[in-house]
Each structure stands twice: as C-alpha cells, then as structure tokens.
Design a protein around this motif. Sequence first.
Motif, PDB file in Angstrom:
ATOM      1  N   GLU A   6       0.855  -1.190   0.000  1.00  0.00           N
ATOM      2  CA  GLU A   6       0.000   0.000   0.000  1.00  0.00           C
ATOM      3  C   GLU A   6       0.888   1.236   0.000  1.00  0.00           C
ATOM      4  O   GLU A   6       1.651   1.456   0.926  1.00  0.00           O
ATOM      5  CB  GLU A   6      -0.890  -0.020   1.247  1.00  0.00           C
ATOM      6  CG  GLU A   6      -1.860   1.113   1.327  1.00  0.00           C
ATOM      7  CD  GLU A   6      -3.073   0.913   0.424  1.00  0.00           C
ATOM      8  OE1 GLU A   6      -3.695   1.921   0.095  1.00  0.00           O
ATOM      9  OE2 GLU A   6      -3.376  -0.224   0.070  1.00  0.00           O
ATOM     10  N   ASN A   7       0.834   2.015  -1.065  1.00  0.00           N
ATOM     11  CA  ASN A   7       1.630   3.231  -1.154  1.00  0.00           C
ATOM     12  C   ASN A   7       0.807   4.379  -0.565  1.00  0.00           C
ATOM     13  O   ASN A   7      -0.187   4.793  -1.143  1.00  0.00           O
ATOM     14  CB  ASN A   7       2.004   3.530  -2.606  1.00  0.00           C
ATOM     15  CG  ASN A   7       2.910   4.738  -2.735  1.00  0.00           C
ATOM     16  OD1 ASN A   7       3.210   5.428  -1.770  1.00  0.00           O
ATOM     17  ND2 ASN A   7       3.350   5.008  -3.945  1.00  0.00           N
ATOM     18  N   PRO A   8       1.217   4.897   0.589  1.00  0.00           N
ATOM     19  CA  PRO A   8       0.447   5.962   1.231  1.00  0.00           C
ATOM     20  C   PRO A   8       0.665   7.328   0.573  1.00  0.00           C
ATOM     21  O   PRO A   8       0.041   8.311   0.961  1.00  0.00           O
ATOM     22  CB  PRO A   8       1.000   5.956   2.658  1.00  0.00           C
ATOM     23  CG  PRO A   8       2.415   5.503   2.497  1.00  0.00           C
ATOM     24  CD  PRO A   8       2.382   4.505   1.367  1.00  0.00           C
TER      25      PRO A   8
ATOM     26  N   GLN B 157       6.773   8.381  -3.822  1.00  0.00           N
ATOM     27  CA  GLN B 157       6.977   7.090  -3.169  1.00  0.00           C
ATOM     28  C   GLN B 157       7.442   7.340  -1.738  1.00  0.00           C
ATOM     29  O   GLN B 157       7.954   8.420  -1.432  1.00  0.00           O
ATOM     30  CB  GLN B 157       8.000   6.253  -3.919  1.00  0.00           C
ATOM     31  CG  GLN B 157       9.400   6.837  -3.925  1.00  0.00           C
ATOM     32  CD  GLN B 157      10.345   6.060  -4.824  1.00  0.00           C
ATOM     33  OE1 GLN B 157       9.933   5.254  -5.645  1.00  0.00           O
ATOM     34  NE2 GLN B 157      11.629   6.317  -4.679  1.00  0.00           N
ATOM     35  N   PRO B 158       7.283   6.349  -0.858  1.00  0.00           N
ATOM     36  CA  PRO B 158       7.737   6.537   0.520  1.00  0.00           C
ATOM     37  C   PRO B 158       9.241   6.805   0.579  1.00  0.00           C
ATOM     38  O   PRO B 158      10.019   6.202  -0.157  1.00  0.00           O
ATOM     39  CB  PRO B 158       7.394   5.205   1.190  1.00  0.00           C
ATOM     40  CG  PRO B 158       6.298   4.626   0.347  1.00  0.00           C
ATOM     41  CD  PRO B 158       6.603   5.078  -1.050  1.00  0.00           C
ATOM     42  N   ASP B 159       9.623   7.724   1.433  1.00  0.00           N
ATOM     43  CA  ASP B 159      11.039   8.042   1.645  1.00  0.00           C
ATOM     44  C   ASP B 159      11.642   6.974   2.541  1.00  0.00           C
ATOM     45  O   ASP B 159      11.162   6.744   3.654  1.00  0.00           O
ATOM     46  CB  ASP B 159      11.160   9.424   2.294  1.00  0.00           C
ATOM     47  CG  ASP B 159      12.593   9.920   2.368  1.00  0.00           C
ATOM     48  OD1 ASP B 159      13.527   9.093   2.392  1.00  0.00           O
ATOM     49  OD2 ASP B 159      12.776  11.145   2.399  1.00  0.00           O
ATOM     50  N   ALA B 160      12.673   6.308   2.077  1.00  0.00           N
ATOM     51  CA  ALA B 160      13.302   5.226   2.835  1.00  0.00           C
ATOM     52  C   ALA B 160      14.055   5.752   4.062  1.00  0.00           C
ATOM     53  O   ALA B 160      14.311   4.997   5.002  1.00  0.00           O
ATOM     54  CB  ALA B 160      14.256   4.448   1.942  1.00  0.00           C
ATOM     55  N   LEU B 161      14.400   7.026   4.069  1.00  0.00           N
ATOM     56  CA  LEU B 161      15.193   7.582   5.167  1.00  0.00           C
ATOM     57  C   LEU B 161      14.356   8.304   6.218  1.00  0.00           C
ATOM     58  O   LEU B 161      14.771   8.404   7.371  1.00  0.00           O
ATOM     59  CB  LEU B 161      16.252   8.542   4.615  1.00  0.00           C
ATOM     60  CG  LEU B 161      17.222   7.937   3.591  1.00  0.00           C
ATOM     61  CD1 LEU B 161      18.160   9.010   3.056  1.00  0.00           C
ATOM     62  CD2 LEU B 161      18.003   6.796   4.206  1.00  0.00           C
TER      63      LEU B 161
ATOM     64  N   SER C 275       7.140  10.012   5.299  1.00  0.00           N
ATOM     65  CA  SER C 275       7.448  11.083   4.364  1.00  0.00           C
ATOM     66  C   SER C 275       7.458  10.510   2.950  1.00  0.00           C
ATOM     67  O   SER C 275       7.723   9.325   2.752  1.00  0.00           O
ATOM     68  CB  SER C 275       8.811  11.683   4.712  1.00  0.00           C
ATOM     69  OG  SER C 275       9.097  12.755   3.868  1.00  0.00           O
ATOM     70  N   CYS C 276       7.162  11.367   1.980  1.00  0.00           N
ATOM     71  CA  CYS C 276       7.130  10.943   0.581  1.00  0.00           C
ATOM     72  C   CYS C 276       8.140  11.755  -0.223  1.00  0.00           C
ATOM     73  O   CYS C 276       8.399  12.914   0.093  1.00  0.00           O
ATOM     74  CB  CYS C 276       5.736  11.155  -0.005  1.00  0.00           C
ATOM     75  SG  CYS C 276       4.449  10.187   0.813  1.00  0.00           S
ATOM     76  N   VAL C 277       8.709  11.136  -1.257  1.00  0.00           N
ATOM     77  CA  VAL C 277       9.636  11.821  -2.155  1.00  0.00           C
ATOM     78  C   VAL C 277       9.142  11.656  -3.590  1.00  0.00           C
ATOM     79  O   VAL C 277       8.478  10.680  -3.926  1.00  0.00           O
ATOM     80  CB  VAL C 277      11.089  11.285  -2.032  1.00  0.00           C
ATOM     81  CG1 VAL C 277      11.677  11.610  -0.671  1.00  0.00           C
ATOM     82  CG2 VAL C 277      11.156   9.797  -2.293  1.00  0.00           C
ATOM     83  N   ASP C 278       9.471  12.620  -4.418  1.00  0.00           N
ATOM     84  CA  ASP C 278       9.089  12.604  -5.827  1.00  0.00           C
ATOM     85  C   ASP C 278       9.782  11.458  -6.552  1.00  0.00           C
ATOM     86  O   ASP C 278      10.959  11.182  -6.311  1.00  0.00           O
ATOM     87  CB  ASP C 278       9.489  13.936  -6.474  1.00  0.00           C
ATOM     88  CG  ASP C 278       9.188  13.969  -7.957  1.00  0.00           C
ATOM     89  OD1 ASP C 278       8.037  13.700  -8.329  1.00  0.00           O
ATOM     90  OD2 ASP C 278      10.108  14.264  -8.743  1.00  0.00           O
ATOM     91  N   VAL C 279       9.059  10.784  -7.425  1.00  0.00           N
ATOM     92  CA  VAL C 279       9.647   9.783  -8.318  1.00  0.00           C
ATOM     93  C   VAL C 279      10.103  10.526  -9.568  1.00  0.00           C
ATOM     94  O   VAL C 279       9.308  11.224 -10.188  1.00  0.00           O
ATOM     95  CB  VAL C 279       8.620   8.696  -8.695  1.00  0.00           C
ATOM     96  CG1 VAL C 279       9.200   7.747  -9.740  1.00  0.00           C
ATOM     97  CG2 VAL C 279       8.152   7.938  -7.474  1.00  0.00           C
ATOM     98  N   ASP C 280      11.369  10.403  -9.936  1.00  0.00           N
ATOM     99  CA  ASP C 280      11.877  11.049 -11.150  1.00  0.00           C
ATOM    100  C   ASP C 280      11.649  10.104 -12.324  1.00  0.00           C
ATOM    101  O   ASP C 280      12.469   9.241 -12.630  1.00  0.00           O
ATOM    102  CB  ASP C 280      13.358  11.386 -10.998  1.00  0.00           C
ATOM    103  CG  ASP C 280      13.900  12.213 -12.156  1.00  0.00           C
ATOM    104  OD1 ASP C 280      13.303  12.181 -13.249  1.00  0.00           O
ATOM    105  OD2 ASP C 280      14.919  12.882 -11.967  1.00  0.00           O
TER     106      ASP C 280
END
Length: 100
Positions: free
Chosen positions: A42-44, A50-54, A58-63
């Motif tokens: 489940e992608n929140p 996408q979820p930030d692994a660090l 938190s979410c980060v932009d997919v390039d």
Amino acid sequence: INHYGGYLCLPRSASVISDTHSEGPPSNVPHPRPRPPPVHFENPCPQGYQPDALVHNSCVDVDECQYDIHDCQPSQECVNTPGGFHCKCPDGCRKIGRAH
C-alpha cells in the motif's frame, strides 16, 4: 497534422509531407516501453511520489525521467516535475502534430 501516438519534435528547418491515405500507425512506430511491475504494498503517497526510505511517514518525488518510466517520444526531452513529468521539444526543434 495528426501523428499517431502524439507529436514529434523536428528541426525547425525540416519539412513535413502528410500521408492522407494512411490507415493507422506505420509499422516502424516503436512499441511503448514496458512499465515497471506494480508495487505490492500500500503506497500511502500521492501519485508520482513514493515513501522516503530515510524519513518515516514522508514521501519523495519519483523522477520518471531518470527511471525511464515516461511516455515521451525519442524526439522529445522528458522534464521531471513534482509528482509527474512533461515532454518538450529540445531547443532548435518545433512541435509537429498534436499531443494525445
């Protein structure tokens, strides 16, 4: 001019000859790139993120441009934007046809 699959970017000095008798795409049109397999969790995050692994929650932009998961034509440049991307003609080229 309608062009199968969107528009092309051609050098400004190029001439275009329209084929008014064409029925569908020419046989040399490249097939779309395969999409990455769907994510099995489940992608929140909103679409294009996408979820930030660090950082937890938190979410980060997919390039999409960097990962080559866009649908820009070979004659176009992919430009990453927050949550998405767009295609543009390189400098010195002009847009021929209509976007789909």
